[in-house]
Scaffold this motif. Sequence first.
Motif, PDB file in Angstrom:
ATOM      1  N   GLY A   1       0.802  -1.227   0.000  1.00 59.39           N
ATOM      2  CA  GLY A   1       0.000   0.000   0.000  1.00 59.39           C
ATOM      3  C   GLY A   1       0.827   1.265   0.000  1.00 59.39           C
ATOM      4  O   GLY A   1       0.590   2.163  -0.810  1.00 59.39           O
ATOM      5  N   GLN A   2       1.808   1.344   0.890  1.00 64.31           N
ATOM      6  CA  GLN A   2       2.610   2.569   0.991  1.00 64.31           C
ATOM      7  C   GLN A   2       3.442   2.800  -0.264  1.00 64.31           C
ATOM      8  O   GLN A   2       3.540   3.927  -0.751  1.00 64.31           O
ATOM      9  N   SER A   3       4.054   1.734  -0.795  1.00 62.06           N
ATOM     10  CA  SER A   3       4.873   1.914  -1.995  1.00 62.06           C
ATOM     11  C   SER A   3       3.998   2.256  -3.194  1.00 62.06           C
ATOM     12  O   SER A   3       4.400   3.040  -4.057  1.00 62.06           O
ATOM     13  N   ALA A   4       2.785   1.692  -3.264  1.00 67.22           N
ATOM     14  CA  ALA A   4       1.877   2.035  -4.353  1.00 67.22           C
ATOM     15  C   ALA A   4       1.468   3.504  -4.259  1.00 67.22           C
ATOM     16  O   ALA A   4       1.467   4.220  -5.267  1.00 67.22           O
ATOM     17  N   LYS A   5       1.151   3.966  -3.057  1.00 64.37           N
ATOM     18  CA  LYS A   5       0.758   5.369  -2.882  1.00 64.37           C
ATOM     19  C   LYS A   5       1.914   6.297  -3.231  1.00 64.37           C
ATOM     20  O   LYS A   5       1.706   7.350  -3.837  1.00 64.37           O
ATOM     21  N   GLN A   6       3.123   5.900  -2.842  1.00 65.95           N
ATOM     22  CA  GLN A   6       4.292   6.727  -3.157  1.00 65.95           C
ATOM     23  C   GLN A   6       4.494   6.813  -4.674  1.00 65.95           C
ATOM     24  O   GLN A   6       4.762   7.893  -5.214  1.00 65.95           O
ATOM     25  N   LEU A   7       4.346   5.681  -5.352  1.00 62.65           N
ATOM     26  CA  LEU A   7       4.488   5.668  -6.810  1.00 62.65           C
ATOM     27  C   LEU A   7       3.424   6.554  -7.458  1.00 62.65           C
ATOM     28  O   LEU A   7       3.716   7.293  -8.402  1.00 62.65           O
ATOM     29  N   ILE A   8       2.213   6.504  -6.949  1.00 56.93           N
ATOM     30  CA  ILE A   8       1.126   7.340  -7.485  1.00 56.93           C
ATOM     31  C   ILE A   8       1.455   8.821  -7.288  1.00 56.93           C
ATOM     32  O   ILE A   8       1.310   9.626  -8.211  1.00 56.93           O
ATOM     33  N   ARG A   9       1.938   9.179  -6.093  1.00 62.06           N
ATOM     34  CA  ARG A   9       2.312  10.584  -5.831  1.00 62.06           C
ATOM     35  C   ARG A   9       3.413  11.032  -6.792  1.00 62.06           C
ATOM     36  O   ARG A   9       3.353  12.132  -7.356  1.00 62.06           O
ATOM     37  N   GLN A  10       4.427  10.186  -6.969  1.00 59.52           N
ATOM     38  CA  GLN A  10       5.541  10.530  -7.863  1.00 59.52           C
ATOM     39  C   GLN A  10       5.041  10.701  -9.297  1.00 59.52           C
ATOM     40  O   GLN A  10       5.452  11.629  -9.996  1.00 59.52           O
TER      41      GLN A  10
END
Length: 55
Positions: free
Chosen positions: A41-50
Amino acid sequence: MYVCLCKAVTSQQIEDAVVQGDSYAQIRQKYGVGTDCGCCGQSAKQLIRQTVANL
Ligand code: FES
């Protein structure tokens, strides 16, 4: 590269979805990201933000 191993979802799939305007909730619903073990979840959200920041 796989972001979500449980559902075999790649960073490219997530980036493409973001480019098409999908939110995390929509990507989660569409691909199942974060719906099994939840550890992506956290890495997916980070990728989305980037990805959004680079649009
Ligand atoms: Fe994405 Fe387990 S790695 S739900």
